[in-house]
Structure formats: C-alpha cells, structure tokens
Scaffold this motif. Sequence first.
Motif, mmCIF file in Angstrom:
data_model
loop_
_atom_site.group_PDB
_atom_site.id
_atom_site.type_symbol
_atom_site.label_atom_id
_atom_site.label_comp_id
_atom_site.label_asym_id
_atom_site.label_seq_id
_atom_site.Cartn_x
_atom_site.Cartn_y
_atom_site.Cartn_z
ATOM 1 N N GLY A 119 0.664 -1.211 -0.095
ATOM 2 C CA GLY A 119 -0.175 -0.173 0.048
ATOM 3 C C GLY A 119 0.893 1.239 0.277
ATOM 4 N N GLN A 120 0.467 2.296 -0.782
ATOM 5 C CA GLN A 120 1.114 3.479 -0.763
ATOM 6 C C GLN A 120 0.317 4.175 0.378
ATOM 7 N N SER A 121 1.125 4.756 1.336
ATOM 8 C CA SER A 121 0.601 5.318 2.711
ATOM 9 C C SER A 121 1.600 6.332 3.327
ATOM 10 N N ASP A 122 0.828 7.397 3.720
ATOM 11 C CA ASP A 122 1.560 8.500 4.501
ATOM 12 C C ASP A 122 1.686 7.905 6.262
ATOM 13 N N LEU A 123 2.887 7.360 6.604
ATOM 14 C CA LEU A 123 2.649 6.767 7.750
ATOM 15 C C LEU A 123 1.742 5.592 7.995
ATOM 16 N N PHE A 124 0.918 5.597 8.947
ATOM 17 C CA PHE A 124 -0.168 4.350 8.944
ATOM 18 C C PHE A 124 -1.609 4.548 8.258
ATOM 19 N N GLU A 125 -1.576 5.644 7.344
ATOM 20 C CA GLU A 125 -2.790 5.936 6.835
ATOM 21 C C GLU A 125 -3.599 4.849 6.119
ATOM 22 N N ALA A 126 -2.755 4.018 5.681
ATOM 23 C CA ALA A 126 -3.411 3.035 4.839
ATOM 24 C C ALA A 126 -3.585 1.864 5.436
ATOM 25 N N VAL A 127 -3.411 1.639 7.082
ATOM 26 C CA VAL A 127 -3.622 0.421 7.842
ATOM 27 C C VAL A 127 -4.208 0.856 9.047
ATOM 28 N N GLN A 128 -5.244 1.798 8.837
ATOM 29 C CA GLN A 128 -6.247 2.181 10.123
ATOM 30 C C GLN A 128 -6.770 1.209 10.654
ATOM 31 N N ASP A 129 -7.486 0.149 10.071
ATOM 32 C CA ASP A 129 -8.404 -0.761 10.691
ATOM 33 C C ASP A 129 -7.429 -2.090 10.855
#
Length: 211
Positions: A119-129
């Motif tokens: 995933g492309q993610s700014d820090l933990f943005e893409a894994v919130q759940d």
Amino acid sequence: MKCGGAWVNDHYYSTKPQSASNRRAFEASHRGIQLRLTSDAGVFSRDGVDYGSRVLIEHMEIPENARVLDIGCGYGPIGLVAARLAPQGHVKLIDINERAVELARLNAEANGIHNVSFGQSDLFEAVQDESFDVILSNPPIRAGKAVVHRLFAESIGFLKPGGTLWVIIQNKQGAASARSKLEEIFGEDEVSEITKDKGFRLYRCTNAKTK
C-alpha cells in the motif's frame, strides 16, 4: 534535482518522485535467504541494501505465523525477508513513495513471495483498521524528527498486546533522542537495545498493554 529550469524537491520520502527512472538489479543474501532485487532512482538506498537495514534484518524476531508491517518499506528487502521468516503469516509493506511500493511489489513477484500485500501510505494512513504482531522500521530520518517521532507515537496503536516495534537508527542521526521518545511511549522497561553495530543501534519496543 532540476526539472524544466526549476528545482524539484525530490526525496526518497516524496509521494511521487520526479527523478528519471533508472532501474538496477542486484543480488542480496540475508538470514540465508537469497533475493534478486530491483531498485531505482528516487528511492532509499538504490545502490544496495543499506547497512542499517541489514542490521535490522539480521536481528529481527519474526514468529512463523506473525502479522507484520514494514513501514517505509522502500523496494522491500526488510519486509520480503520477514515474509520468508513467517511462512504461515503475512507481511504488509507500505511506503509514501509510489515508486518504492511498485518496486516492492515487483520484487515480491520476482522472488515468488506471496504472503505479502502492499500500500502507498503516509505513515499509518493505509492500515487504520489493522493490527500487527511486529512492526519494522528503518525510519525516514531525512523527513525530520517530527515525522519520525510521530511514527513512534502512532505505532503502539497498531500493535497487538505483546507486539513489538523494531527500530534501527544511527547514533549521529539521533539514536539517543529516539530511545528517549520510545521509552516515553512504550515505558522504560519495554524498550531494549538489541545490538549496536558500526554506529547503528537497534531497539525493540514491546506493547505491554493486555487489551
């Protein structure tokens, strides 16, 4: 770099690198695991796996069934080795840099590693759940202390009880202040220095919460 007569702020932590693609392939061997890796301009340590990442790879403890997050994955060497060490587990590799994420995906495919996602993610943005047994980080020091300390502060919320955060950092890039911040977040008794090697220090931080 300069582009069209104007200077472009292009770092390995850029969302969309502007530097011209210039891929190179090389072999890497870590923990007895052989990998064929492709890197590119505009990503971290394009000429080979950096020493800090190698120290982290050699010492990280990955249970066979662990759910692992490689945050700031670059082209994937840390996360791909973790995936080999956790054949019954799963590794998620994320990075803010879209070129890095694409390379990590390509390298997983090239090495036949399937227990991974990206995933492309700014820090933990893409894994919130999501939550993880292990989080691995060679943090983006050049992005600034505020970004690195935010990564530390947010990481505990994504660890399962008893889960561990592994952080590699150089003395000259703020290892002492990093440890102080990690102890503030996790508790002094939950942060251990696992090794020090050529100016790098590797910390393991345990989420002591029971639920």
